[in-house]
Scaffold this motif. Structure first.
Motif: not given
Ligand code: ADP
Length: 923
Positions: A816, A866, A877
């Protein structure tokens, strides 16, 4: 003026002749024909001259003349005899009787006239001389002036009486031969040289001169002398050897002048000199020099023992000679009762009449030093003697009241200066104390003048208001007052100045103050007037923010409690353990739906009311918790179940706190019971639905895997073999189908991973996170390189964990951090570790990416949530949901901190030692 002449003759013929001669010359004439008649006429009015015949019946001329001379007033009137007797005997007798001349008869008129004229002139001259002498004597007396004539060669001196009076000498002490040397001995020793030099000059020159000098008279008095003289010769002498002049006593005049100077000097110095010792020293020295005294010394009052002690403050005219005296005097003390309290003097010190006992003690010293006079001058402040100046002198002390008055005046003046000094010191001391108090005060203080300008502040003020001293001094106080209060403040200030006193400001009003940056905060202010004349006021400012906050919090918590009570979900109870009473608030009856039967008797038993309703399985738990609370725990925190009167189940949380007495015995316990039924039911339902969801997700994803595999393998075949035959649009659609099926694959994998976390989790073991993160970095090499990401890894720790799952957590967070990057910036991820509270490891992933708005901080950890579209950033998500679930399985937590547009920080907190660690290890 016409002269009057008395003619005394018994022969009328003679009278006629004489009258004829004298009238012509304009004399005023009176006549007498006998001695008797002549005396009567003289008594009536004095003639200027008498012409007296010798041969007369009854009383002859001689007798008459003698009688005239015996008359005091007529003594000086010249008597000229007229007689036919021409023998010498007759003439001698006439002169013996007091006559001044003798004219023989028959006389010649010219001769008579000439003689009369001469005698009248002589008599006039004599009278004038006598008058002059008298006038001079009077003048000498009035002007304190003596006259002298001094022979510079022989030192012989003629002098007027006044001169010996000036020196306080007796006539018998001096003669013309020794008076000059005698007087020299009385000259003040400090002026001796000056006088010597002057006399030398006088002997040599003939110029007129004046000289001033001091003498100490025979009786010991100091006098100031003014002398003048000029040289000339006396009659009959040839040389200019005689100096004639005056000597004048100008002491009074000088003293006045000197006294004024002395006063001015003493007061000036005493006022200005800061050291009190030096101030006294000067006084001693100045007075001693002025009075011609030899020793000056100070005794100071000592508060602590109510005594006067000898201070080391002296004037010694001859320090060497007085050394012993000083030494012996150094430790003398006495009390006020020893004091006469007024100026005391002793003229006959050696012998009787000393003024303190202490002086008796020093008697031997005084005698050996031949000090004769002693004199004490008390200095008083508010009628209390604070110091005594004592003086000793070689000569007997002055006996002149004007000097005593003068010294008395000095004492009074010094006393009043001292009083002012003490007052001033007190003020200064007070100011210093005030200054210290202001500086060291733990709260802000500001002092303003009448114009509301800030004249002083302390450090706390600058700290709290965030001003530098220089930028706030001189400003109006308005700068720290919110604008809306300015008007009110103005009116309050002017009314405060009318009757300033210590009081709190704005009673009943909510006051607030303004910091430099414009922040307002609540304050309380107390005002103290400082100087009435300058109108300065000190304001002490108390920041009551925290108190206000606490009050608000308390109010809020009261409100909450009240709401809770009112909602019927909370009951309050109070157990007096000593008395054994258990008081239920009405809210408790309401909570359990039990009727409060006896309102007059609020004490009801917990057991009676509640116990029977508690679920059997929970009774043991409740009893145990109560016991523990009364023992060591001092708090109660349990949940149990109760069967309500309507038969329904109720979950109850009981929270309470125990109070103990000094012996450690529990005396009281206060607590609340909370109806948790709703929450617990919801939680249970949630858990159930989660479980169902997980099973569904597991089954669905598991079962979907197979058909998806079939679809993807057929798609692979189509892509490999038939794409060439497809039109452009067909190829495009093919690509979309392959993409979608890949995404589906990821989604299913993720879903499977999510549902397997609890199901398929492996054993916990001690794992070095440094090793774990290295594995993750190796696995992510392609991603890192593709994105040119810069990864910085700090020293991590070792924790108990499921290494496979923890690797998954790290992988998600790292991915991420690289993925949610700003378009034109290279990703940077920093991984670090911090140990908190000794038992929590915080593993932090910090990136420089797009960041997250605070309102999404919780949402991103939910499943399928998300914040971006697939076009912006791809994903399912599920990453953070999986992460959170794994972390929670490890009894940890995860949170995010972020600034939108600047980057995010994910913090994973893991316990270093797990509860049931062994179980986990063994499982
Ligand atoms: P996804 O598969 O979409 O990445 P995640 O559960 O991992 O799902 O993340 C949920 C959402 O949280 C993401 O869609 C993204 O909007 C946001 N997010 C996660 N990590 C970051 C990050 N490091 N920086 C900014 N946003 C992030």
């Amino acid at each position: 003026m016409t002269n009057s002449i008395l003619i005394v003759d018994d022969n009328p013929e003679n009278l006629k002749v004489l009258s004829g001669i004298l009238k012509k010359e304009g004399y005023k004439l009176r006549y007498a024909t006998s001695g008797e008649q002549a005396l009567t006429s003289i008594k009536e009015s004095l003639p200027d001259l008498i012409l007296l015949d010798i041969m007369m019946p009854d009383m002859d001329g001689y007798e008459t003349c003698l009688k005239i001379k015996q008359m005091h007033e007529a003594n000086d009137v010249p008597v000229v005899f007229l007689s036919a007797l021409s023998e010498t005997v007759s003439k001698v007798r006439a002169f013996e009787a007091g006559g001044v001349d003798f004219v023989e008869k028959p006389f010649h008129s010219v001769e008579v006239l000439a003689r009369i004229k001469t005698h009248l002139a002589l008599s006039k001259a004599k009278r004038k001389q006598e008058e002059n002498a008298k006038r001079l004597a009077d003048a000498e007396k009035v002007s304190n002036m003596g006259t002298y004539s001094w022979n510079v060669e022989t030192n012989k001196m003629t002098y007027s009486n006044r001169l010996i009076e000036v020196f306080e000498l007796e006539e018998s002490h001096v003669t013309q031969d020794n008076i000059f040397d005698t007087c020299l001995k009385f000259i003040h020793e400090e002026d001796l040289q000056k006088v010597d030099l002057h006399l030398k000059n006088v002997r040599e020159s003939s110029e007129p001169w004046v000289l001033e000098f001091r003498i100490i008279t025979r009786l010991g008095n100091l006098k100031y002398i003014f002398a003048s003289g000029s040289k000339g010769q006396l009659m009959g002498e040839k040389k200019n050897n005689w100096v004639t002049g005056i000597i004048q006593d100008v002491t009074k005049f000088k003293q006045n002048e000197e006294v004024i100077k002395l006063m001015v000097d003493l007061t000036d110095n005493f006022t200005e000199e800061e050291s009190i010792e030096r101030a006294y020293e000067y006084v001693l020295q100045r007075i001693c020099r002025f009075m011609g005294w030899s020793i000056g010394h100070v005794f100071l009052y000592d508060n602590s023992d109510d005594q006067f002690s000898s201070a080391d403050i002296w004037y010694l005219q001859d320090p060497g000679a007085y050394k012993n005296f000083k030494h012996n005097h150094a430790k003398v003390t006495f009390s006020e009762s020893d004091l006469p309290g007024v100026i005391t003097r002793s003229e006959t010190f050696v012998g009787e009449g000393s003024f303190f006992d202490i002086e008796k003690k020093s008697k031997n010293d005084l005698r050996s030093l031949r000090l004769k006079g002693v004199y004490a001058l008390p200095i008083k402040v508010n009628k209390k003697v604070v110091a005594i100046l004592e003086f000793f002198a070689h000569q007997i002390m002055v006996n002149d009241d004007s000097v005593l008055n003068l010294l008395n005046e000095v004492g009074t003046r010094l006393g009043s200066i001292l009083k002012q000094k003490l007052l001033y010191n007190e003020i200064r001391e007070n100011e210093a104390i005030q200054e210290r108090m202001i500086t060291s005060a733990s709260y802000p203080i500001v002092i303003v003048n009448r114009n509301s300008e800030i004249v002083k502040i302390n450090k706390r003020f600058t700290e709290l208001f965030d001003y530098e001293i220089n930028e706030i001094l001189g400003q109006r106080i308005d700068v720290i007052i919110p604008r809306r209060h300015h008007h009110n403040h103005g009116t309050h200030t002017s009314s405060y100045h009318k009757s300033p006193k210590i009081r709190n400001m704005g009673i009943g009003m909510e006051l607030s103050a303004l910091k430099k940056d414009g922040t307002e905060f609540p304050v309380e202010i107390s005002l103290t007037p400082l100087s009435h004349s300058e109108g300065t006021v000190m304001a002490s400012i108390y920041d009551i923010s925290s108190r206000k906050k606490a009050e608000e919090e308390l109010k809020e918590s009261h409100d909450r409690l009240r709401l809770a009570v009112e909602s019927g979900k909370l009951g309050v109870w109070d157990w007096d353990i000593k008395k054994g009473t258990f008081v239920w608030d009405d809210s408790m009856y309401f909570l359990y739906d039990i009727p409060k039967k006896n309102h007059d008797q609020p004490f009801v038993s917990f057991h009676k009311l509640l116990h029977p309703n508690i679920y059997l399985e929970d009774i043991e738990k409740v009893n145990k918790a109560m016991k523990a609370a009364l023992g060591f725990d001092d708090v109660l925190d349990i949940t149990f179940r109760v069967a309500k009167s309507n038969g329904k189940l109720m979950f109850v949380a009981a929270k309470g706190r125990v109070k103990f007495n000094g012996k450690g015995e529990p005396i009281r316990m206060i607590g609340v019971n909370i109806d948790l039924t709703g929450e617990i039911e919801i939680k249970q339902a949630l858990e159930k639905s989660n479980k169902e969801l997980e099973s569904f997700a597991y089954i669905a994803s598991h079962d979907l895997q197979e058909p998806l595999r079939v679809i993807t393998s057929y798609l692979q075949i189509i892509e490999d073999k038939y794409t060439n035959g497809l039109e452009e649009r067909g190829v495009y659609l093919m690509k979309r189908i392959v993409g979608a099926s890949n995404r589906m694959k990821t989604l299913i994998n993720d879903l499977l991973a999510y549902s397997r976390i609890d199901r398929r989790g492996s054993n916990f073991e001690k794992a070095d996170l440094n090793v774990l993160i290295n594995d993750v970095l190796t696995d992510s090499e392609v991603l890192i390189n593709e994105n040119k990401a810069e990864i910085e890894v700090g020293e991590l720790c070792t924790v108990f964990c499921d290494p496979g799952q923890m690797r998954q957590v790290f992988m998600n967070l790292l991915n991420n951090g690289i993925k949610y990057q700003k378009p034109h910036e290279l990703p940077r991820v920093k991984i670090s570790c911090k140990i908190r509270d000794n038992n929590i490891a915080e593993i932090i992933f910090e990136d420089n990416g797009v960041g997250i708005k605070p309102e999404f901080f919780d949402r991103i950890f939910e499943i399928f949530q998300r914040l971006h579209t697939q076009e912006e950033y791809g994903g399912t998500g599920l990453g953070l949901a999986i992460t959170k679930k794994i972390v929670e399985r490890h009894q940890g937590s995860i949170k995010v901190e972020s600034k939108y547009g600047e980057g995010s920080k994910f913090i994973v907190a893991l316990p270093l030692t797990l509860v049931n660690e062994e179980n986990n290890e063994n499982n």
